[in-house]
Design a protein around this motif. Sequence first.
Motif, PDB file in Angstrom:
ATOM      1  N   ARG A 146       0.982  -1.144  -0.189  1.00 53.50           N
ATOM      2  CA  ARG A 146      -0.107   0.157   0.090  1.00 53.50           C
ATOM      3  C   ARG A 146       0.935   1.290  -0.151  1.00 53.50           C
ATOM      4  NH1 ARG A 146      -4.288  -0.264   4.455  1.00 53.50           N
ATOM      5  NH2 ARG A 146      -4.949  -1.913   3.547  1.00 53.50           N
ATOM      6  N   GLY A 147       2.149   1.377   0.693  1.00 56.15           N
ATOM      7  CA  GLY A 147       3.017   2.150   0.677  1.00 56.15           C
ATOM      8  C   GLY A 147       3.715   2.483  -0.366  1.00 56.15           C
ATOM      9  N   LEU A 148       4.141   1.655  -1.186  1.00 55.22           N
ATOM     10  CA  LEU A 148       4.722   1.137  -2.727  1.00 55.22           C
ATOM     11  C   LEU A 148       2.902   2.301  -3.606  1.00 55.22           C
ATOM     12  CD1 LEU A 148       7.025  -2.150  -2.671  1.00 55.22           C
ATOM     13  CD2 LEU A 148       7.903   0.085  -2.405  1.00 55.22           C
ATOM     14  N   ILE A 149       1.873   1.597  -3.510  1.00 55.39           N
ATOM     15  CA  ILE A 149       1.151   2.427  -4.240  1.00 55.39           C
ATOM     16  C   ILE A 149       1.437   3.608  -4.141  1.00 55.39           C
ATOM     17  CG2 ILE A 149      -0.893   2.053  -4.829  1.00 55.39           C
ATOM     18  CD1 ILE A 149      -0.857  -0.822  -4.502  1.00 55.39           C
ATOM     19  N   SER A 150       1.218   4.561  -2.648  1.00 54.25           N
ATOM     20  CA  SER A 150       1.414   5.802  -2.235  1.00 54.25           C
ATOM     21  C   SER A 150       2.701   6.276  -3.103  1.00 54.25           C
ATOM     22  CB  SER A 150       1.328   6.161  -0.880  1.00 54.25           C
ATOM     23  OG  SER A 150      -0.381   5.232  -1.134  1.00 54.25           O
ATOM     24  N   HIS A 151       4.102   5.573  -2.526  1.00 52.94           N
ATOM     25  CA  HIS A 151       4.545   6.124  -2.922  1.00 52.94           C
ATOM     26  C   HIS A 151       4.839   6.225  -4.680  1.00 52.94           C
ATOM     27  CE1 HIS A 151       9.115   6.020  -1.578  1.00 52.94           C
ATOM     28  NE2 HIS A 151       9.633   6.603  -2.308  1.00 52.94           N
ATOM     29  N   GLY A 152       4.509   5.525  -5.461  1.00 52.67           N
ATOM     30  CA  GLY A 152       4.980   5.556  -7.222  1.00 52.67           C
ATOM     31  C   GLY A 152       4.154   6.256  -7.476  1.00 52.67           C
ATOM     32  N   GLN A 153       3.008   7.325  -7.241  1.00 51.08           N
ATOM     33  CA  GLN A 153       2.209   8.008  -7.727  1.00 51.08           C
ATOM     34  C   GLN A 153       2.480   9.125  -7.175  1.00 51.08           C
ATOM     35  OE1 GLN A 153      -2.432   6.422  -8.711  1.00 51.08           O
ATOM     36  NE2 GLN A 153      -0.652   5.330  -6.873  1.00 51.08           N
ATOM     37  N   GLY A 154       3.393   9.256  -6.173  1.00 53.13           N
ATOM     38  CA  GLY A 154       4.298  10.371  -5.378  1.00 53.13           C
ATOM     39  C   GLY A 154       3.578  11.067  -4.151  1.00 53.13           C
ATOM     40  N   ARG A 155       2.605  10.143  -3.397  1.00 53.81           N
ATOM     41  CA  ARG A 155       2.179  10.509  -2.240  1.00 53.81           C
ATOM     42  C   ARG A 155       3.237  10.077  -1.201  1.00 53.81           C
ATOM     43  NH1 ARG A 155      -2.572   7.837  -4.884  1.00 53.81           N
ATOM     44  NH2 ARG A 155      -2.469   5.960  -2.838  1.00 53.81           N
ATOM     45  N   TYR A 156       4.099  10.909  -1.096  1.00 53.17           N
ATOM     46  CA  TYR A 156       4.901   9.828   0.233  1.00 53.17           C
ATOM     47  C   TYR A 156       4.130   9.880   1.029  1.00 53.17           C
ATOM     48  CZ  TYR A 156       7.046  10.960  -3.755  1.00 53.17           C
ATOM     49  OH  TYR A 156       8.669  10.859  -5.497  1.00 53.17           O
ATOM     50  N   ARG A 157       3.502  11.345   1.563  1.00 50.20           N
ATOM     51  CA  ARG A 157       3.526  11.161   3.508  1.00 50.20           C
ATOM     52  C   ARG A 157       2.737  10.159   3.580  1.00 50.20           C
ATOM     53  NH1 ARG A 157       7.178  14.469   5.318  1.00 50.20           N
ATOM     54  NH2 ARG A 157       6.529  16.497   4.710  1.00 50.20           N
TER      55      ARG A 157
END
Length: 435
Positions: free
Chosen positions: A240-251
């Motif tokens: 779930r973190g990687l999905i956010s990370h890949g789309q620029g939602r780093y927080r």
Amino acid sequence: MAPPEAVNLTPPRFRSGKHRCKARLLWSGRPGQHPIPFELISRKCALLTLTGRYEAASLMLSACVPKAESMGDRRWAASLSGDLARALNVQGEAGAALPHAERARGLMAELKDDAGLARVIHTLAGIYSNLGQGERAHQLTMELLDLADRTGQAWLSVQTLFQLREELGMDAAADRISGHLERARRDGDKLLTAMACFYLGDIRMNTGRWAEAEVCNIEQYRLARETGDRMGMSYAIGDRGLISHGQGRYREAIDCYLEKLEISEAMGDFYNIFEALVNIGDAHAMLAEFPKALEFFSRAEAHTRRHQVPHSLSKSLYLKAKCLFDLGDLRRAGEANREALEIAREIGYGYVAFNSSLLEARLAAAGDPGKALSMLEALLPTASEPEEEGDVRYELFRLTGDPGHRSEALRLYRLFYERRRLHCTLERIRELEGA
């Protein structure tokens, strides 16, 4: 009393007084006593590993393996040795795990137990990978695919298909995993369904299909909670973190990684701890929060040094060096990067070897632009991915101002973005378009 090998087979950190007492309690089979109930112990260890209690499982298995050997029970000696190897490997004890896995493999081959052999080969591939012997791990994985299918072990087939996704092609691997997923759903096999969702979701992430990856992730997380699979929850939250990370939602990504870290530390799961630490560091670096990033990369380095895992150590050192470079500490960046590069070359870790070489050129540019230019030009033919060549062209453009390098970097980054849809690549494209 438990013989010395019942305790000494375990890594030193498991040899406390309380563990010795437990080992003695497990040790039975003396004249006039009931033999060890190996099947019950195997099931107990499976439950312990499912709930993340790897240390307890390792202890129990370490006491039982020599007893099975002394009783001449080769089948249980093989099975329990394989289980022990898996439990040790998860905790970052790949060196301690290897002899148990090799012993299990030999026994399974003697017994002509193809299903058991497939499970052990899967464990061995993971151990060799963690020891930095990627070529050997790949050979075993290739051997495993046919064996897993032939013995009807769907979970092994799913894992092997994912590991061979590059050779098979992403779409072909995804299609075959999807077939296993549908059958698992139909059969009500929650553990296999969760596993297939995890690997299918990872392929969707690797091909930039974020919405589909998220659907897989939601189902995996729900099933992991329902089955009490703590490792599965760790992977699901991490993805779930990687999905956010890949789309620029780093927080959002950092919040997920911190939760993954908490679960993994409670389990003593070496590799998920490492992955969480470096991902947290990377997300902070993407936010230009370099002191915070350095904190987590340094923790990852200490973690891997403690367990002496060269593959992970080289990666953590490279990331630390890159962060120090961004902080302007070129001396310490150079020291960390040299060590990362040395380890990566020794074990054949291409990702770190390439990126550390690129960072080496960037470090050289600060004092000797001519040397940096030669290093970058020498690095170009070694790039194996559009992103890698794009990174070299980008640095050449920054160093020389040559618009040809800018145009080529843009072309390569656009090509890579079409494949992966990563926010960081899009940011680089926008930077070059405005240059």
